[in-house]
Motif scaffolding. Structure first.
Motif, PDB file in Angstrom:
ATOM      1  N   HIS A 248      36.847  81.289  14.438  1.00 17.09           N
ATOM      2  CA  HIS A 248      36.486  81.573  15.617  1.00 17.09           C
ATOM      3  C   HIS A 248      35.166  80.501  16.215  1.00 17.09           C
ATOM      4  O   HIS A 248      34.782  80.958  17.292  1.00 17.09           O
ATOM      5  N   SER A 249      35.159  79.583  15.653  1.00 20.15           N
ATOM      6  CA  SER A 249      34.511  78.452  16.234  1.00 20.15           C
ATOM      7  C   SER A 249      34.799  77.063  15.544  1.00 20.15           C
ATOM      8  O   SER A 249      35.330  77.057  14.613  1.00 20.15           O
ATOM      9  N   VAL A 250      34.549  76.114  16.283  1.00 17.69           N
ATOM     10  CA  VAL A 250      34.983  74.820  15.594  1.00 17.69           C
ATOM     11  C   VAL A 250      33.704  73.756  15.420  1.00 17.69           C
ATOM     12  O   VAL A 250      33.706  72.680  15.367  1.00 17.69           O
ATOM     13  N   MET A 251      32.344  74.500  15.601  1.00 17.48           N
ATOM     14  CA  MET A 251      30.950  73.784  15.431  1.00 17.48           C
ATOM     15  C   MET A 251      30.423  74.033  14.380  1.00 17.48           C
ATOM     16  O   MET A 251      30.375  75.257  13.937  1.00 17.48           O
ATOM     17  N   SER A 252      29.758  73.145  13.729  1.00 22.39           N
ATOM     18  CA  SER A 252      29.021  73.163  12.456  1.00 22.39           C
ATOM     19  C   SER A 252      27.444  72.858  12.927  1.00 22.39           C
ATOM     20  O   SER A 252      27.328  72.380  14.026  1.00 22.39           O
ATOM     21  N   TYR A 253      26.665  73.400  11.919  1.00 19.67           N
ATOM     22  CA  TYR A 253      25.249  73.389  12.276  1.00 19.67           C
ATOM     23  C   TYR A 253      24.690  72.841  10.990  1.00 19.67           C
ATOM     24  O   TYR A 253      25.172  72.994  10.046  1.00 19.67           O
ATOM     25  N   ASP A 254      23.466  72.114  11.575  1.00 20.67           N
ATOM     26  CA  ASP A 254      22.593  71.759  10.334  1.00 20.67           C
ATOM     27  C   ASP A 254      22.129  72.962   9.511  1.00 20.67           C
ATOM     28  O   ASP A 254      21.709  73.948  10.019  1.00 20.67           O
ATOM     29  N   TYR A 255      22.062  72.449   8.270  1.00 20.22           N
ATOM     30  CA  TYR A 255      21.337  73.536   7.259  1.00 20.22           C
ATOM     31  C   TYR A 255      20.060  74.161   7.829  1.00 20.22           C
ATOM     32  O   TYR A 255      19.714  75.289   7.753  1.00 20.22           O
ATOM     33  N   TYR A 256      19.321  73.159   8.221  1.00 16.45           N
ATOM     34  CA  TYR A 256      17.998  73.458   8.471  1.00 16.45           C
ATOM     35  C   TYR A 256      17.678  73.754   9.763  1.00 16.45           C
ATOM     36  O   TYR A 256      16.426  73.159  10.308  1.00 16.45           O
ATOM     37  N   ASN A 257      18.806  73.971  10.612  1.00 13.20           N
ATOM     38  CA  ASN A 257      18.587  74.447  12.301  1.00 13.20           C
ATOM     39  C   ASN A 257      17.568  75.313  12.053  1.00 13.20           C
ATOM     40  O   ASN A 257      17.549  76.454  11.389  1.00 13.20           O
ATOM     41  N   GLU A 258      16.306  75.228  13.002  1.00  6.11           N
ATOM     42  CA  GLU A 258      15.351  76.193  12.814  1.00  6.11           C
ATOM     43  C   GLU A 258      15.704  77.778  12.947  1.00  6.11           C
ATOM     44  O   GLU A 258      14.980  78.759  12.562  1.00  6.11           O
ATOM     45  N   MET A 259      16.912  77.863  13.495  1.00  4.33           N
ATOM     46  CA  MET A 259      17.404  79.350  13.853  1.00  4.33           C
ATOM     47  C   MET A 259      17.529  79.987  12.613  1.00  4.33           C
ATOM     48  O   MET A 259      17.451  81.326  12.413  1.00  4.33           O
ATOM     49  N   PHE A 260      18.160  79.430  11.718  1.00  5.87           N
ATOM     50  CA  PHE A 260      18.634  79.918  10.333  1.00  5.87           C
ATOM     51  C   PHE A 260      17.503  80.298   9.480  1.00  5.87           C
ATOM     52  O   PHE A 260      17.283  81.171   8.783  1.00  5.87           O
ATOM     53  N   GLN A 261      16.489  79.401   9.595  1.00  6.64           N
ATOM     54  CA  GLN A 261      15.054  79.417   8.761  1.00  6.64           C
ATOM     55  C   GLN A 261      15.340  79.535   7.315  1.00  6.64           C
ATOM     56  O   GLN A 261      14.935  80.381   6.375  1.00  6.64           O
ATOM     57  N   PHE A 262      16.239  78.945   6.820  1.00  8.49           N
ATOM     58  CA  PHE A 262      16.597  78.882   5.150  1.00  8.49           C
ATOM     59  C   PHE A 262      15.325  77.944   4.529  1.00  8.49           C
ATOM     60  O   PHE A 262      14.746  77.192   5.157  1.00  8.49           O
ATOM     61  N   CYS A 263      15.121  78.325   3.556  1.00  5.14           N
ATOM     62  CA  CYS A 263      13.980  77.698   2.566  1.00  5.14           C
ATOM     63  C   CYS A 263      14.136  76.324   2.595  1.00  5.14           C
ATOM     64  O   CYS A 263      15.121  75.806   2.391  1.00  5.14           O
ATOM     65  N   GLN A 264      12.979  75.573   2.829  1.00  7.22           N
ATOM     66  CA  GLN A 264      12.809  74.151   2.754  1.00  7.22           C
ATOM     67  C   GLN A 264      12.167  73.623   1.258  1.00  7.22           C
ATOM     68  O   GLN A 264      11.513  74.178   0.883  1.00  7.22           O
ATOM     69  N   PRO A 265      12.763  72.432   0.909  1.00  5.91           N
ATOM     70  CA  PRO A 265      12.005  71.941  -0.248  1.00  5.91           C
ATOM     71  C   PRO A 265      10.445  71.657   0.222  1.00  5.91           C
ATOM     72  O   PRO A 265      10.084  71.256   1.478  1.00  5.91           O
ATOM     73  N   GLU A 266       9.581  71.364  -0.809  1.00  2.00           N
ATOM     74  CA  GLU A 266       8.312  70.891  -0.631  1.00  2.00           C
ATOM     75  C   GLU A 266       8.330  69.447  -0.016  1.00  2.00           C
ATOM     76  O   GLU A 266       8.903  68.651  -0.384  1.00  2.00           O
ATOM     77  N   GLY A 267       7.532  69.472   1.208  1.00  2.00           N
ATOM     78  CA  GLY A 267       7.580  67.958   1.595  1.00  2.00           C
ATOM     79  C   GLY A 267       8.589  68.027   2.703  1.00  2.00           C
ATOM     80  O   GLY A 267       8.926  66.764   3.313  1.00  2.00           O
ATOM     81  N   GLY A 268       9.556  69.086   2.837  1.00  2.00           N
ATOM     82  CA  GLY A 268      10.472  68.703   3.940  1.00  2.00           C
ATOM     83  C   GLY A 268      11.539  68.325   3.342  1.00  2.00           C
ATOM     84  O   GLY A 268      11.691  67.401   2.410  1.00  2.00           O
ATOM     85  N   PRO A 269      12.770  68.664   4.030  1.00  2.00           N
ATOM     86  CA  PRO A 269      14.061  68.145   3.562  1.00  2.00           C
ATOM     87  C   PRO A 269      14.329  66.678   3.897  1.00  2.00           C
ATOM     88  O   PRO A 269      13.822  66.165   4.984  1.00  2.00           O
ATOM     89  N   LYS A 270      15.079  66.136   2.973  1.00  2.00           N
ATOM     90  CA  LYS A 270      15.596  64.708   3.234  1.00  2.00           C
ATOM     91  C   LYS A 270      16.839  64.409   3.169  1.00  2.00           C
ATOM     92  O   LYS A 270      17.635  65.173   2.703  1.00  2.00           O
ATOM     93  N   TYR A 271      17.451  63.383   4.237  1.00  2.00           N
ATOM     94  CA  TYR A 271      18.782  63.238   4.202  1.00  2.00           C
ATOM     95  C   TYR A 271      19.227  62.211   2.985  1.00  2.00           C
ATOM     96  O   TYR A 271      18.511  61.628   2.521  1.00  2.00           O
ATOM     97  N   VAL A 272      20.459  62.640   2.418  1.00  2.00           N
ATOM     98  CA  VAL A 272      21.003  61.954   1.224  1.00  2.00           C
ATOM     99  C   VAL A 272      21.712  61.091   1.886  1.00  2.00           C
ATOM    100  O   VAL A 272      22.732  61.448   2.905  1.00  2.00           O
ATOM    101  N   SER A 273      21.974  59.691   1.608  1.00  2.00           N
ATOM    102  CA  SER A 273      22.621  58.725   2.055  1.00  2.00           C
ATOM    103  C   SER A 273      24.107  59.193   1.925  1.00  2.00           C
ATOM    104  O   SER A 273      24.588  59.524   1.166  1.00  2.00           O
TER     105      SER A 273
END
Ligand code: NAG
Length: 648
Positions: free
Chosen positions: A60-85
């Motif tokens: 039904h869709s071909v777009m993906s979203y960031d896990y931490y998109n503010e709409m989802f409000q999934f729990c974040q790690p302490e100090g905020g999430p960081k990108y893994v290289s």
């Protein structure tokens, strides 16, 4: 009965498919195993949220979203999430890997650990519910392995792990009814003891069973099956509070680290796969043998006749009447010997396409061989994309060389334009399309959008590495001698008699293009489902065979068409062979449109634009690739036949 008829090809193919196992004898960078001790932290990373097929088997869709998109409000790690290289290919293919708040320690079971509590207002609830309806799935990675769901293949009765797990479920009683949001995760991690040693524990499987539990207050009874599910309310002014929890279970598994991916690389319905492959192989081989024998006999007869006439001509030039008859009989492809190597229209454009086609051809060949040898391990995320970009960049040299050499052989004079256009035209078209499609994703706030910095990196690679390589290839190509045609070209072009229906441009393109398409049709289906349904594609043995079959078909039918064309005294074979073979890309695009109607239900303009845009882009590249295969095989053929006749 069926199994016996498969036996020989089965043996060949399983040999090809077994080759990846060789590579496990040594480890490539980034895919070496990590050993843990009891109590060691095992990181859990989160990847972008991607759509998968819903219960109706439609996407039904071909777009993906960031896990931490503010709409989802999934729990974040302490100090905020960081990108893994990540590698370039991984980013381009839509991965956005980030750290998470989950706390996993080797061999330490946890039950009902609380993560955080989020509040969903009307807008967020509507957004999340819509994504659940569209069948979005969460993608986590534990020690490089995707967290999956345990599924049963009804057809073969085997179980396998399907990467990703549902963000929520739609009520089974009412398809438009409430959606249940998953807020609890049962994480089962399988570990393996290397040689039974307690201090060498490796992760060999991850399964997540999500659940929806509306907790009352602080009473986190996550093992209570009676808890009602979470429904995010969309009514005006509503605020739904959701508490996220998880449990971790560690179980020992006999699966060794080297084979831990096998369960993920499940081949659906292998019989159909083999059947269609063998089927198309038989058709292709039959076709090629027919083409070869028909051509060979016809040509032998033609050449013998032409050379006999020639001899009569030399021995007895007093002009007997039967000689006159003989000369009049002289028809067919020999007649156009003075025109067959005439420079085609738009030699610049043709040579640029051919250079890029050669570049793509070598790149695809190398990529499939690398994959076949097991270099593209699935744990090395995005390695396929990365290796393709590296190869494409380095092979610009081949592109420049071929383009220049072909252009020189076609007596082209605008050599500066040729040098400039070869690395700019086709990559430019690809990049511009890609850029505009990406603008679409940016506008939609989707994670599939390639970050601006990555775009800059791509432009950098293009201008700093690819273009200089292409220019130096062109320089060498122009210094190399031009291919001398075996016959001289006349001053005045011949008239071309009107063609029969099937030799007219459009019918001949449609006829020639369908056969190479037929050779890859089945594999294409699996590749498309891996691109759009984010399934892992790992059937490179199949792909290798299909690619080979496609090349042979492409060359054989184009040569046959060129022969008929020349017999009809039409010497415009250059563009005709390129376009006819390239037409298989037209079929691929048509196939993509049928796929859009039958398998996807995007229901929005932006999704449809993206889908059609990417399909058109891939079809365009395929057009250049197959067109070049058609042209070069025809070129070889035309050279061969005109070399074998004597012309005074
Ligand atoms: C952890 O949970 C799994 C699955 O329930 C169980 O088999 C295992 O024995 C447990 N381990 C410990 C250390 O309790």
């Amino acid at each position: 009965m069926k199994s016996t008829s498969f036996a020989p090809s089965w043996a060949l193919c399983s040999t090809l498919l077994a080759i990846p196992q060789l590579a496990t004898a040594f480890y490539l960078p980034g895919v070496a195993p990590t050993s843990y001790k009891h109590g060691d932290k095992v990181p859990l990373y989160v990847n972008s949220i991607k759509p998968v097929a819903g219960q109706d088997a439609l996407l039904h869709s071909v777009m993906s979203y960031d896990y931490y998109n503010e709409m989802f409000q999934f729990c974040q790690p302490e100090g905020g999430p960081k990108y893994v290289s990540e590698s370039l290919g991984s980013i381009l293919f839509g991965d956005r890997i980030m750290t998470s708040p989950f706390d996993l320690s080797m061999q330490k079971n946890e039950t009902c650990k609380k993560l955080c509590t989020s509040k969903y207002d009307t807008a967020a609830a509507h957004f999340v519910n819509k994504r659940i309806m569209q069948g979005y799935a969460l993608n986590w990675l534990v020690d490089g392995l995707p967290a999956g769901q345990h599924l049963l293949d009804d057809l073969t009765g085997t179980t396998f792990y399907s990467p990703g797990f549902a963000m929520g479920t739609v009520s089974t009683t009412d398809p438009d009814g409430p959606t249940f949001f998953n807020n609890h995760y049962d994480i089962v991690v399988e570990y393996h003891k290397v040689n039974g040693k307690e201090d060498q524990l490796r992760v060999v499987g991850v399964i997540v069973q999500p659940a929806s539990k509306a907790y009352k207050g602080d009473n986190l009874e996550c093992n209570d099956n009676q808890t009602p599910p979470v429904v995010l309310l969309e009514t005006e002014g509503a605020q739904t509070e959701v508490t996220f929890t998880y449990s971790v279970y560690w179980t020992e598994s006999p699966t060794a680290w080297a084979t831990r991916w096998d369960k993920y690389l499940h081949v659906f319905d292998p019989k159909i796969h083999w059947f269609s492959l063998v089927n198309s192989a038989v058709v292709v081989i039959f076709l090629t043998i027919t083409v070869a024998s028909v051509l060979f006999r016809a040509l032998k007869k033609d050449i013998a006749r032409y050379n006999r006439l020639d001899q009569i001509n030399l021995e007895d030039f007093s002009g007997a009447t039967d000689l006159e008859d003989g000369v009049q009989e002289d028809s067919g492809w020999k007649l156009v010997h003075g025109d067959v190597f005439r420079t085609p229209a738009h030699p610049l454009l043709l040579s640029v396409f051919l250079g890029n086609g050669a570049q793509l051809f070598v790149m695809t060949g190398f990529t499939i061989c690398f994959a076949l040898l097991g270099f593209l391990s699935p744990s090395n995320r995005g390695s396929l994309g990365t290796i393709m970009i590296i190869l494409y960049t380095l092979l610009s040299f081949v592109g420049g060389y071929v383009s220049a050499r072909v252009y020189k052989s076609m007596n082209g004079e605008k050599w500066k334009l040729n040098i400039g256009l070869t690395p700019l035209l086709v990559p430019g078209i690809v990049f511009t399309t890609f850029f505009f499609l990406n603008l679409f994703l940016w506008a939609n706030g989707a994670a599939g959008a390639v970050p601006f910095t990555t775009m800059l990196v791509i432009i950098g690679i293009w201008f700093i590495i690819s273009i200089p390589l292409s220019v130096s290839g062109s320089w060498l190509g122009f210094r190399a001698p031009a291919f001398e045609p075996p016959v001289r070209t006349n001053q005045i072009p011949r008239q071309i008699p009107p063609a029969t229906t099937y030799l007219k441009p459009i019918p001949s393109m449609l006829l020639v293009g369908i056969l190479p398409f037929g050779a890859i049709f089945v594999e294409l289906y699996f590749i498309m489902s891996s691109i759009w349904f984010s399934k892992i594609y790992y059937m490179f043995g199949f792909l290798f065979l299909c690619y080979g079959l496609m090349i042979i078909t492409c060359a054989a039918v184009t040569v046959l068409m060129v022969y008929f064309l020349l017999c009809a005294e039409n010497y415009h074979w250059q563009w005709r062979s390129f376009l006819a073979a390239g037409m298989s890309a037209g079929y691929i695009f048509a196939n993509a449109l049928i796929y859009l109607i039958s398998k996807l239900s995007l229901g929005g303009l932006s999704g449809t634009v993206l889908y059609i845009g990417y399909s058109a882009l891939l079809s365009f590249l395929f057009f250049i690739l197959t067109g070049s295969i058609g042209f070069f095989s025809s070129w070889w053929f035309v050279n061969k036949i005109y070399r074998s006749i004597k012309i005074d």
